[in-house]
Design a protein around this motif. Structure first.
Motif, PDB file in Angstrom:
ATOM      1  N   SER A   2       0.825  -1.207   0.000  1.00 13.85           N
ATOM      2  CA  SER A   2       0.000   0.000   0.000  1.00 13.85           C
ATOM      3  C   SER A   2       0.857   1.253   0.000  1.00 13.85           C
ATOM      4  N   ASN A   3       1.889   1.250   0.814  1.00 20.80           N
ATOM      5  CA  ASN A   3       2.753   2.430   0.900  1.00 20.80           C
ATOM      6  C   ASN A   3       3.661   2.575  -0.322  1.00 20.80           C
ATOM      7  N   LEU A   4       4.102   1.456  -0.900  1.00 20.27           N
ATOM      8  CA  LEU A   4       4.871   1.515  -2.144  1.00 20.27           C
ATOM      9  C   LEU A   4       4.005   2.055  -3.282  1.00 20.27           C
TER      10      LEU A   4
ATOM     11  N   SER B 117       9.582  14.302  -1.179  1.00 21.66           N
ATOM     12  CA  SER B 117       9.066  15.259  -0.210  1.00 21.66           C
ATOM     13  C   SER B 117       7.535  15.175  -0.120  1.00 21.66           C
ATOM     14  N   THR B 118       6.876  15.084  -1.283  1.00 19.05           N
ATOM     15  CA  THR B 118       5.420  14.942  -1.285  1.00 19.05           C
ATOM     16  C   THR B 118       5.011  13.639  -0.617  1.00 19.05           C
ATOM     17  N   TYR B 119       5.784  12.585  -0.861  1.00 21.13           N
ATOM     18  CA  TYR B 119       5.468  11.286  -0.263  1.00 21.13           C
ATOM     19  C   TYR B 119       5.516  11.362   1.260  1.00 21.13           C
ATOM     20  N   LEU B 120       6.551  11.984   1.806  1.00 22.75           N
ATOM     21  CA  LEU B 120       6.628  12.119   3.266  1.00 22.75           C
ATOM     22  C   LEU B 120       5.442  12.910   3.804  1.00 22.75           C
ATOM     23  N   HIS B 121       5.064  13.957   3.077  1.00 24.47           N
ATOM     24  CA  HIS B 121       3.939  14.787   3.527  1.00 24.47           C
ATOM     25  C   HIS B 121       2.627  14.002   3.471  1.00 24.47           C
ATOM     26  N   VAL B 122       2.398  13.298   2.368  1.00 21.61           N
ATOM     27  CA  VAL B 122       1.174  12.499   2.228  1.00 21.61           C
ATOM     28  C   VAL B 122       1.175  11.347   3.224  1.00 21.61           C
ATOM     29  N   LEU B 123       2.341  10.727   3.432  1.00 19.79           N
ATOM     30  CA  LEU B 123       2.434   9.623   4.386  1.00 19.79           C
ATOM     31  C   LEU B 123       2.089  10.107   5.793  1.00 19.79           C
ATOM     32  N   GLY B 124       2.681  11.245   6.188  1.00 21.41           N
ATOM     33  CA  GLY B 124       2.370  11.795   7.510  1.00 21.41           C
ATOM     34  C   GLY B 124       0.897  12.130   7.644  1.00 21.41           C
ATOM     35  N   ALA B 125       0.332  12.768   6.611  1.00 23.37           N
ATOM     36  CA  ALA B 125      -1.082  13.115   6.644  1.00 23.37           C
ATOM     37  C   ALA B 125      -1.961  11.867   6.692  1.00 23.37           C
ATOM     38  N   SER B 126      -1.534  10.803   6.011  1.00 23.14           N
ATOM     39  CA  SER B 126      -2.298   9.557   6.014  1.00 23.14           C
ATOM     40  C   SER B 126      -2.335   8.933   7.401  1.00 23.14           C
ATOM     41  N   PHE B 127      -1.231   8.988   8.115  1.00 20.55           N
ATOM     42  CA  PHE B 127      -1.207   8.438   9.465  1.00 20.55           C
ATOM     43  C   PHE B 127      -1.975   9.324  10.448  1.00 20.55           C
TER      44      PHE B 127
ATOM     45  N   VAL C 126      -1.450   8.544  19.925  1.00 23.56           N
ATOM     46  CA  VAL C 126       0.004   8.522  19.726  1.00 23.56           C
ATOM     47  C   VAL C 126       0.334   8.607  18.235  1.00 23.56           C
ATOM     48  N   THR C 127      -0.382   7.805  17.428  1.00 22.54           N
ATOM     49  CA  THR C 127      -0.161   7.832  15.980  1.00 22.54           C
ATOM     50  C   THR C 127      -0.391   9.222  15.412  1.00 22.54           C
ATOM     51  N   THR C 128      -1.459   9.868  15.851  1.00 25.36           N
ATOM     52  CA  THR C 128      -1.790  11.212  15.362  1.00 25.36           C
ATOM     53  C   THR C 128      -0.722  12.226  15.731  1.00 25.36           C
ATOM     54  N   ALA C 129      -0.268  12.201  16.977  1.00 32.75           N
ATOM     55  CA  ALA C 129       0.721  13.175  17.435  1.00 32.75           C
ATOM     56  C   ALA C 129       2.056  12.995  16.717  1.00 32.75           C
ATOM     57  N   LEU C 130       2.523  11.749  16.576  1.00 32.69           N
ATOM     58  CA  LEU C 130       3.800  11.502  15.902  1.00 32.69           C
ATOM     59  C   LEU C 130       3.714  11.848  14.416  1.00 32.69           C
ATOM     60  N   ALA C 131       2.619  11.436  13.776  1.00 32.81           N
ATOM     61  CA  ALA C 131       2.453  11.752  12.355  1.00 32.81           C
ATOM     62  C   ALA C 131       2.330  13.251  12.139  1.00 32.81           C
ATOM     63  N   GLY C 132       1.744  13.958  13.115  1.00 34.77           N
ATOM     64  CA  GLY C 132       1.634  15.410  13.001  1.00 34.77           C
ATOM     65  C   GLY C 132       2.979  16.091  12.905  1.00 34.77           C
ATOM     66  N   ALA C 133       3.968  15.558  13.619  1.00 33.55           N
ATOM     67  CA  ALA C 133       5.322  16.125  13.541  1.00 33.55           C
ATOM     68  C   ALA C 133       5.897  15.928  12.142  1.00 33.55           C
ATOM     69  N   VAL C 134       5.643  14.753  11.535  1.00 33.23           N
ATOM     70  CA  VAL C 134       6.118  14.496  10.172  1.00 33.23           C
ATOM     71  C   VAL C 134       5.447  15.437   9.183  1.00 33.23           C
ATOM     72  N   VAL C 135       4.151  15.653   9.360  1.00 37.23           N
ATOM     73  CA  VAL C 135       3.416  16.566   8.471  1.00 37.23           C
ATOM     74  C   VAL C 135       3.992  17.977   8.560  1.00 37.23           C
ATOM     75  N   SER C 136       4.276  18.431   9.761  1.00 33.89           N
ATOM     76  CA  SER C 136       4.790  19.793   9.938  1.00 33.89           C
ATOM     77  C   SER C 136       6.149  19.972   9.283  1.00 33.89           C
ATOM     78  N   LEU C 137       7.063  19.045   9.513  1.00 30.04           N
ATOM     79  CA  LEU C 137       8.418  19.159   8.961  1.00 30.04           C
ATOM     80  C   LEU C 137       8.406  19.017   7.440  1.00 30.04           C
ATOM     81  N   SER C 138       7.657  18.028   6.935  1.00 32.20           N
ATOM     82  CA  SER C 138       7.608  17.842   5.484  1.00 32.20           C
ATOM     83  C   SER C 138       6.864  18.990   4.810  1.00 32.20           C
TER      84      SER C 138
END
Length: 468
Positions: free
Chosen positions: A136-138, A185-195, A230-242
C-alpha cells in the motif's frame, strides 16, 4: 462552458472523492499490522479483537478505494488523450511499477490475510498483513512520483512529432523520475497526513464506542484510543516538517503556486505570511491584508529577510518565457485551500496531542463534548487532506506538465460537451450511491462492535476467517 471545463470538473470531483479513501488505506494498513503484531507477541485477546475489528473497517475502505481509483485511469484515455500521448512514455514506468509490483503485492497478501486466519501459522499470517501494508505504501510512492513529475519534470526529453503527430515526452532517466525532490518530499507529507487520518479514525471510532457503548470492550477501546492519539501526534510532527520542506520546493520549482496561495501580488523581501486577506483579483491588490512579518520568508527560504517572488513579477516572467497568456491560477481558491489545510490539519493534530494529556495514567475524558471533539477530528483531517490536494493540483494551472504542456492542450480533441456532461452526471450519481453504501457499512460495523468479527477464542485455538 466547453468540454475542457467539464473534463476538469470531472477529474477534480473523482480525484477528491478517491482521495477520501487513499490516506485511510495507507495509514490504517500499518495500524492494523501493528495491532496484530501486539497480539502475536503478547497473546492478549484485546489485541486480537482490535485487529479484527479495525481490520474489517480497513477492508471496507480498501474496497471503495480500489473501485474509485479505477475511474481515474479511464479518464486518461477518455477525456485527456492529448495529455496521455505526451506523458505516456514517462508515466508508463512508475504506473507499471505501481500496478505490477505494489498493487499486486498489496492485493495478493491482503487476500491471504483475509482468508488465512484459520489456515496459516500465526507468524506467517502476520507477515501477510505487513506485506499488504508495504504494498500500500509503495503504491502511494509510485503514483506520487508520477504526479511530482508533472510539477517538476525531470529525466526526459521532448521528441517532436513527425507528420503532424503531437510531441511526446521521452523518458531518459527512470531514477531521476523516481528520486525527484518533489516526489520524496510529497510522499513524506502524504504519508504523515495519512497516518494522521488513520490515527484520528481509530480515535473517532474508539471515542464513539467509549462514549455511547459501555460494555466489556471498554478496556480494548481505551487502548485503541491511546494508540490512535500517539499515531496522530507523531504523524503530526512528520506533516509539519515535510510541509515546511514542501513550501521551500514551491518557492524553488512552483513560485507562482506559492505566490497565489499567499495572495502575494508583488515581490517582497522580507515577505510576511498572510493570516487573512480580502482583495481584488482583477486589479491584483489587497483591500485588507493581515500578515505575520517575515514568516513567509522563513517558510520559503529559512531566512528572516528571504525574497519571495510575487504574482505580477512572475506573470511578466512567464509571458516573456512562454508567450502571451494568463499564468495565474485561481488565487481565492488556493488562498483559502492553503489556510483550511493548515487550520484543519492543526486542529486534527491538536486532538492527538491534547488527547494524550487527557488520557494519561489510565484516565478517560469525563465530558461528553470531549468525545464529540475527538470524533470531529476525523472529518477535520480528511478535509485538510482534500484542501492540500486541491492546492497541489490547482496550483499547477494552467499547466498539466509545468512548462511543457498546458491544460487547454491536454484534453481529448474528439470528446464533445454532451459526452463529458453525461459521464460526469453518471459518475456523480454512482459515487453518491457508493458514498451511502460506504457510510452505512462503516456505521453498522462500528455500532455492532468487535463481537461480530471476533468470536471468543481460547489460547491456542485457531481463529476463524472473517464472516460477512
Amino acid at each position: 462552458m466547453d468540454a475542457l471545463d467539464l473534463a476538469r470538473w470531472q477529474f477534480g470531483i473523482t480525484t477528491v472523492y478517491h482521495f477520501l479513501f487513499v490516506p485511510l488505506t495507507i495509514g490504517l494498513s500499518v495500524v492494523v499490522a501493528v495491532m496484530q503484531t501486539m497480539w502475536v507477541r503478547t497473546g492478549r485477546v484485546e489485541h486480537l479483537r482490535a485487529t479484527r475489528f479495525f481490520g474489517k473497517l480497513f477492508l471496507i475502505n480498501f474496497a471503495m478505494g480500489v473501485v474509485t481509483g479505477i475511474v481515474q485511469e479511464f479518464q486518461f484515455g477518455m477525456n485527456w488523450s492529448a495529455y496521455s500521448t505526451f506523458v505516456g512514455d514517462v508515466f508508463g514506468a512508475p504506473l507499471a511499477l505501481e500496478a505490477l509490483l505494489a498493487f499486486f503485492l498489496e492485493s495478493t497478501f491482503l487476500g491471504l490475510w483475509i482468508f488465512g486466519w484459520d489456515r496459516l501459522p500465526k507468524r506467517v499470517h502476520l507477515a501477510t498483513i505487513w506485506a499488504a501494508a508495504v504494498g500500500s505504501n509503495l503504491s502511494a510512492y509510485f503514483i506520487l512520483a508520477a504526479n511530482a513529475w508533472m510539477r517538476h519534470p525531470v529525466g526526459f526529453t521532448v521528441e517532436p512529432g513527425v507528420g503532424g503527430a503531437p510531441d511526446r515526452a521521452r523518458m531518459t532517466d527512470i531514477w531521476a523520475v523516481l528520486s525527484n525532490d518533489q516526489a520524496w518530499s510529497t510522499y513524506l507529507h502524504v504519508l504523515g497526513a495519512s497516518f494522521v487520518v488513520a490515527g484520528l479514525f481509530v480515535v473517532a471510532v474508539s471515542a464513539y464506542r467509549l462514549w455511547r457503548h459501555h460494555d466489556s470492550d471498554t478496556g480494548m477501546f481505551r487502548g485503541a484510543l491511546r494508540a490512535g492519539l500517539v499515531t496522530t501526534a507523531l504523524a503530526g510532527a512528520v506533516v509539519s516538517l515535510s510541509g515546511h520542506h514542501q513550501a521551500q520546493l514551491m518557492a524553488e520549482y512552483e513560485p507562482m503556486k506559492l505566490a497565489s496561495a499567499e495572495a502575494l501580488w508583488d515581490t517582497e523581501a522580507p515577505a510576511g505570511f498572510s493570516v487573512f486577506a480580502v482583495g481584488d483579483t482583477v486589479a491584483r491588490e489587497d483591500v485588507i491584508d493581515i500578515r505575520v512579518p517575515s514568516l513567509l520568508s522563513v517558510l520559503a527560504t529559512d531566512s528572516l529577510d528571504g525574497r519571495v517572488e510575487g504574482v505580477n513579477d512572475l506573470q511578466a516572467q512567464y509571458e516573456q518565457r512562454f508567450g502571451p497568456g494568463d499564468y495565474v491560477p485561481n488565487v481565492p481558491v488556493l488562498y483559502w485551500a492553503f489556510r483550511l489545510m493548515i487550520g484543519l490539519g492543526v486542529a486534527g493534530i491538536a486532538v492527538g496531542v491534547v488527547g494524550l494529556w487527557l488520557t494519561r495514567r489510565g484516565r478517560l475524558p469525563r465530558r461528553d463534548w470531549m468525545y464529540a471533539v475527538a470524533v470531529l477530528g476525523l472529518p477535520a483531517a480528511l478535509a485538510a487532506n482534500i484542501c492540500g490536494w486541491i492546492l497541489t493540483e490547482l496550483g499547477r494551472q494552467p499547466w498539466t506538465v509545468v512548462g511543457e504542456l498546458l491544460t487547454a492542450a491536454s484534453v481529448s480533441p474528439g470528446v464533445s460537451l454532451g459526452e463529458v456532461a453525461f459521464s460526469l452526471s453518471a459518475f456523480t450519481l454512482v459515487y453518491g450511491v457508493l458514498a451511502v453504501v460506504e457510510a452505512r457499512l462503516l456505521w453498522a460495523y462500528v455500532k455492532k462492535g468487535p463481537g461480530h468479527v471476533t468470536p471468543d477464542v481460547e489460547p491456542g485455538e485457531r481463529v476463524p476467517a472473517f464472516t460477512y
